[in-house]
Design an enzyme around this catalytic site. Structure first.
Site, PDB file in Angstrom:
ATOM      1  N   VAL A 148      -8.334   6.493 -20.954  1.00  0.00           N
ATOM      2  CA  VAL A 148      -7.748   5.222 -21.367  1.00  0.00           C
ATOM      3  C   VAL A 148      -8.660   4.096 -20.902  1.00  0.00           C
ATOM      4  O   VAL A 148      -9.225   4.148 -19.798  1.00  0.00           O
ATOM      5  CB  VAL A 148      -6.325   5.055 -20.783  1.00  0.00           C
ATOM      6  N   TYR A 173      -9.342  14.411  -7.396  1.00  0.00           N
ATOM      7  CA  TYR A 173      -8.461  13.746  -8.351  1.00  0.00           C
ATOM      8  C   TYR A 173      -7.640  14.776  -9.123  1.00  0.00           C
ATOM      9  O   TYR A 173      -6.425  14.621  -9.274  1.00  0.00           O
ATOM     10  CB  TYR A 173      -9.294  12.890  -9.299  1.00  0.00           C
ATOM     11  N   LYS A 232      -3.488  15.016  -9.038  1.00  0.00           N
ATOM     12  CA  LYS A 232      -2.663  14.851 -10.229  1.00  0.00           C
ATOM     13  C   LYS A 232      -1.920  16.139 -10.581  1.00  0.00           C
ATOM     14  O   LYS A 232      -0.804  16.088 -11.116  1.00  0.00           O
ATOM     15  CB  LYS A 232      -3.515  14.370 -11.399  1.00  0.00           C
ATOM     16  N   ASP A 236       0.880  -1.163   0.000  1.00  0.00           N
ATOM     17  CA  ASP A 236       0.000   0.000   0.000  1.00  0.00           C
ATOM     18  C   ASP A 236       0.919   1.215   0.000  1.00  0.00           C
ATOM     19  O   ASP A 236       1.602   1.482   1.000  1.00  0.00           O
ATOM     20  CB  ASP A 236      -0.897  -0.014   1.239  1.00  0.00           C
ATOM     21  N   SER A 262      -1.955  12.761 -15.066  1.00  0.00           N
ATOM     22  CA  SER A 262      -3.203  12.695 -15.825  1.00  0.00           C
ATOM     23  C   SER A 262      -3.368  14.001 -16.589  1.00  0.00           C
ATOM     24  O   SER A 262      -2.810  15.040 -16.189  1.00  0.00           O
ATOM     25  CB  SER A 262      -4.398  12.504 -14.891  1.00  0.00           C
ATOM     26  N   THR A 272      -9.409   1.520 -19.083  1.00  0.00           N
ATOM     27  CA  THR A 272      -9.034   0.762 -17.891  1.00  0.00           C
ATOM     28  C   THR A 272     -10.267   0.538 -17.032  1.00  0.00           C
ATOM     29  O   THR A 272     -11.315   1.164 -17.242  1.00  0.00           O
ATOM     30  CB  THR A 272      -7.992   1.529 -17.059  1.00  0.00           C
ATOM     31  N   ASN A 320       2.654   4.593 -10.396  1.00  0.00           N
ATOM     32  CA  ASN A 320       1.404   4.493 -11.144  1.00  0.00           C
ATOM     33  C   ASN A 320       0.171   4.320 -10.263  1.00  0.00           C
ATOM     34  O   ASN A 320      -0.942   4.621 -10.692  1.00  0.00           O
ATOM     35  CB  ASN A 320       1.495   3.313 -12.126  1.00  0.00           C
TER      36      ASN A 320
END
Length: 262
Positions: free
Chosen positions: A196, A163, A167, A71, A150, A198, A98
């Protein structure tokens, strides 16, 4: 599992280098791991989710890989992660930060606990992992750190306030570390992927009131009119990890299908 087609048989730019990739069990992280193995690297797949099967598949394809549970928000886990990586392969030449999480909320909807957890993984994790590996890179006089940021670290977007903030922090931390450690032979760059394909993005779609409509809006937001693939991001990561980018540090390599052009 087959190795990425973009890695040519004799394209071994990363031969015998050791790469540690966080968040490597799936998505972009796993695509980077597979690409690095295809280019000759020895790879440590780090994740909170068991990636033993993924590591074994990379070994079965002819590569060298192992899984380490970690973690990245916990200093003790990060220390143990690097201890195991070095015990297995001797050193870490390339670190790919990542690991990341995301949720769709405005500042008003976000709880303090949600904010803290996202920042702990997305930003603190980059700090902890980089701090752990830089001393050994300094001793050798070389090393590569690639931070996965990002396009939302460069531009704003609705309903992803935490988020975007995390980033954006990764982008600026990349620049600061590049300045601080460049004279030690350490290159620090970041990748800014756009939409992307994912599971993380799929979760964003399925959590919306109109998943199909949201997907179409993401596609339309790129000048190429489509969502990218993890392999396309992995190709950019392999470039940044290799000597082909030897004169790059502190850079943002944007792989977003033109999302940020408009």
């Amino acid at each position: 599992m087959t190795l990425p087609l973009l890695a040519r048989e004799n394209d071994m730019r990363l031969k015998d280098r050791v790469a540690l990739i966080t968040g490597a069990q799936r998505g972009i992280g796993h695509a980077i791991a597979a690409r690095f193995v295809a280019e000759g690297a020895k790879v440590v797949l780090a994740d909170v989710t068991d990636a033993t099967a993924e590591a074994d598949a990379l070994c079965a394809s002819g590569g060298e890989a192992c899984y380490v549970r970690a973690d990245v928000s916990l200093e003790s886990d990060v220390s143990e992660m690097f201890r195991q990586a070095e015990a297995r392969f001797g050193q870490v030449d390339i670190l790919v930060n990542n690991a990341g999480i995301e949720f769709a909320k405005t500042v008003l909807d976000t709880t303090v606990a949600e904010w803290d957890r996202l920042m702990a993984v997305n930003l603190k994790g980059v700090f902890l992992c980089s701090r752990a590996v830089i001393p050994s890179m300094q001793m050798r006089g070389e090393g590569v750190i690639i931070n996965i940021a990002s396009e939302l670290g460069l531009v704003g977007e609705a309903n992803v306030a935490a988020y975007c903030a995390s980033k954006g922090g990764v982008v600026m931390l990349t620049k600061a570390m590049a300045v601080d450690h460049g004279r030690s032979g350490i290159r620090v760059n970041c990748l800014c992927p756009g939409p992307v394909a994912t599971q993380l993005l799929e979760d964003v779609f399925t959590s919306s009131v109109d998943p199909a409509g949201l997907r179409r809006s993401f596609e339309a937001a790129t000048v190429l009119g489509r969502i990218g693939t993890p392999g396309e991001v992995a190709s950019a990561a392999a470039f940044l990890a290799s000597d082909d980018s030897a004169f790059m540090s502190g850079a943002n390599l944007v792989v977003d299908g033109g999302w940020t052009v408009r």
